[in-house]
Design an enzyme around this catalytic site. Sequence first.
Site, short mmCIF file in Angstrom:
data_model
loop_
_atom_site.label_atom_id
_atom_site.label_comp_id
_atom_site.label_asym_id
_atom_site.label_seq_id
_atom_site.Cartn_x
_atom_site.Cartn_y
_atom_site.Cartn_z
CB SER A 289 20.08 57.02 -19.96
OG SER A 289 20.63 58.25 -20.74
CG ASP A 290 22.64 54.25 -25.73
OD1 ASP A 290 23.18 55.47 -26.46
OD2 ASP A 290 22.87 52.99 -26.10
CD1 TRP A 291 20.65 60.69 -28.47
CD2 TRP A 291 22.84 61.13 -28.43
NE1 TRP A 291 21.06 62.07 -28.95
CE2 TRP A 291 22.40 62.26 -28.71
CE3 TRP A 291 24.40 61.01 -28.44
CZ2 TRP A 291 23.12 63.22 -29.45
CZ3 TRP A 291 25.13 61.95 -28.86
CH2 TRP A 291 24.59 63.05 -29.34
CB THR A 292 17.28 60.88 -26.25
OG1 THR A 292 17.16 60.10 -27.19
CG2 THR A 292 18.44 62.23 -26.66
#
Length: 764
Positions: A289-292
């Site tokens: 995933s990307d950040w959060t």
Amino acid sequence: MDRFPKALSALALSLACSLCRPARAAELTTPANEAKIDALIAQMTVAEKVGQLNQLASDTLTGPGRVVSDGDMLIKKGSVGSLFNAVKAPKTNAFQKEAVEDSRLHIPLLFGYDVIHGFTTLFPIPLGLSSSWDPGLVEQTSRFAAEEASAQGVRWTFSPMVDIARDPRWGRITEGAGEDTFLGSAFARAYVRGYQGTRLDDRSSVVACAKHFVGYGAVEGGREYNSTEISERTLRDVYLPPFQAAVDEGAGTLMAAFNAIDGVPSSANHFTLTTVLRDEWKFQGLVGSDWTAIQEIVLHGIADDENVAARKAFMAGVDMDMQSTVYLAQLPSLVASGKVPMERLDEAVRRVLRVKFALGLFDHPYVPVPAGLSVAEKARGLELARRAAEESFVLLENHPVKGTPLLPLKPPAGMKIGLIGPLADDAADMLGSWTGVADSKDVVTLKTSLSKRAALGEFTLTVAGGTDVGGTKDDGFARAVEVAKQSDVVILTLGEGGHSSGEAAARSHIDLPGNQERLLEKIVATGTPVVLVVFSGRPLSLPWASKHVPAVLEAWFPGLQAGPALARTLFGEVSPSARLTVSVPRSVGQIPIYYNHLNTGRPRTDLQVPDTNPTNSYFVTGYIDEKDGPLYPFGYGLGYTSFEYSAVSVDAQILSAAAINSGEAHLTVTATVRNKGPREGTDVAQLYIRMRGTSVARPIRELKGFKRLHLAPGESQKAEFTIGRDELSFWNLDMKYVAEAGTLFVWVAPDSEHGSPARIEIRD
């Protein structure tokens, strides 16, 4: 059932994939490694399996979240699979020791970092690198970045960004290769080859991560993290191919995007992450995933809580959770309840371990300390950085002054040069966004380079700032104007700040920030010839400058060797050879603007091939207050010489669609390019096609080939291209990827707006 239950099935899949991919893709998995992975997974508890899917930041946050510190019990418990932002060998070794020596199963950590356009040695921003139209150069820069990063223990780069970007308001246009799918695919392959080398287990290799999957470059309004509306045909024709090119080249990882596509967040999109990526492309690597972004699925509105968000993301196909710890908190209970099958958990863990084994981390988890490259290797990197910058500069204007083009400058003894503008000596801004671990103290600015030359007596140099990058005060104008009046020529350095583009840096206006336009007009009004050097991370709209400034050079953000590269270019020691990979709009109201758009039923005119133009010239597409078309088109760029193109020749006038689709028919397209100017130079011959009479409308032009040609004065070279099934297929009315019968037009031209086409019939 586990998708790869036995080493034998992995071998079979590897052999099958080898028939349709380069051999490099097969290095991600071997039967021996699959057997080791089987044995390791059999020993793991659910908590340890979930731990491998948890990625956290260390040392430095590039967003909100938790920082992992030395001695953190999460690592010793086996609850962390990857760390990012640890960028020095002592730190990566210390963390690695906790994982390898203090955890139960001794599984090494995978260290990641945003190595976007260099690690310690910063090269031009990716948009600038793409302007070189030189994938071989990008392969070299990314290889050097891999060598520097891996020496510090970083074995995973969150690069390349292969999003197609048609909107220069979007800040992250700086990170990619521009607006074209064919060119973007070529650079995607080059980055993967450079980062991963010929073997991932070479300790100087890093695993590539193609991002952001998918359609992120089409966010509404150019606003970061926004939504997209993309039809499946456009998704497959425009936005997916660069990712497929990266996968075919062997990229070991992909990153899911922040955006929603047609209402479904990319991190929970089963169609893109599983149907396309896994089922159609047979991708065997890791999706993160990307950040959060998994936590943010709740905010998107398709999950009421993090438990549902975790299940949707995981079942859609995201294997690793970056920073939100949602998987760590929710997956154990989801597995216990049966909402997430154990087989799916094992599959995700297998993908993570597959990358770690491929990198050789189990055999060589540590890096030598002190780490880094030798003095000679660092010098090689600086030489490469200078050459890359020189190949990235796009000469937009070069009009005669007193009968001779203003550039290159040829200072007579005693020539007075005025260096004006806020970016002449701003080292930090030369790096652009995503600066790696580079130190701005290592940047050589234009002022520094020109001052050294002036000290040798080549010319006299006077410097004035004039204004700040985003300033509104004009108290420096008077000094700048006085310097201009006393100079024989002015080099004016204007543009954006280095962090005016990049993540979360969308702009609603794409002209010169602050009062720079006013400064520009005042300097030009002095009558002294002006060379405008534009620094930016996106194409800026410069309609006034295009009409009133004799010479305009787009320098992007050139990296560590900004000054030497610019000086050599301005004084003609190297000729500009870069070409635009984005269309430059006249005004922000034209956005999105891109060359390969569809025609309409009421075009104002069709410069590509003859059409029946509307009888009423008022009721046509376009604006009543702005000219049609871009200020500078895709593929455009000048040099210090000029080139001419012969008529296009083809080796067939009629082709069979069936023969094209079977791979039996190809078309050879040839044109001769001649350097008709007084000095050597490099041009980029560009092959474009257009199809008419097909089941769905096709773009007015599509790039399908390019070649850099270096020619001496008077020299000619043939630019020859072969096109076939890959270049002529598209997703038709029945959503089949085929070539169809119709009329084919082909150009070999210096940019996307010029040239005369040859015509070929493709018949059923």
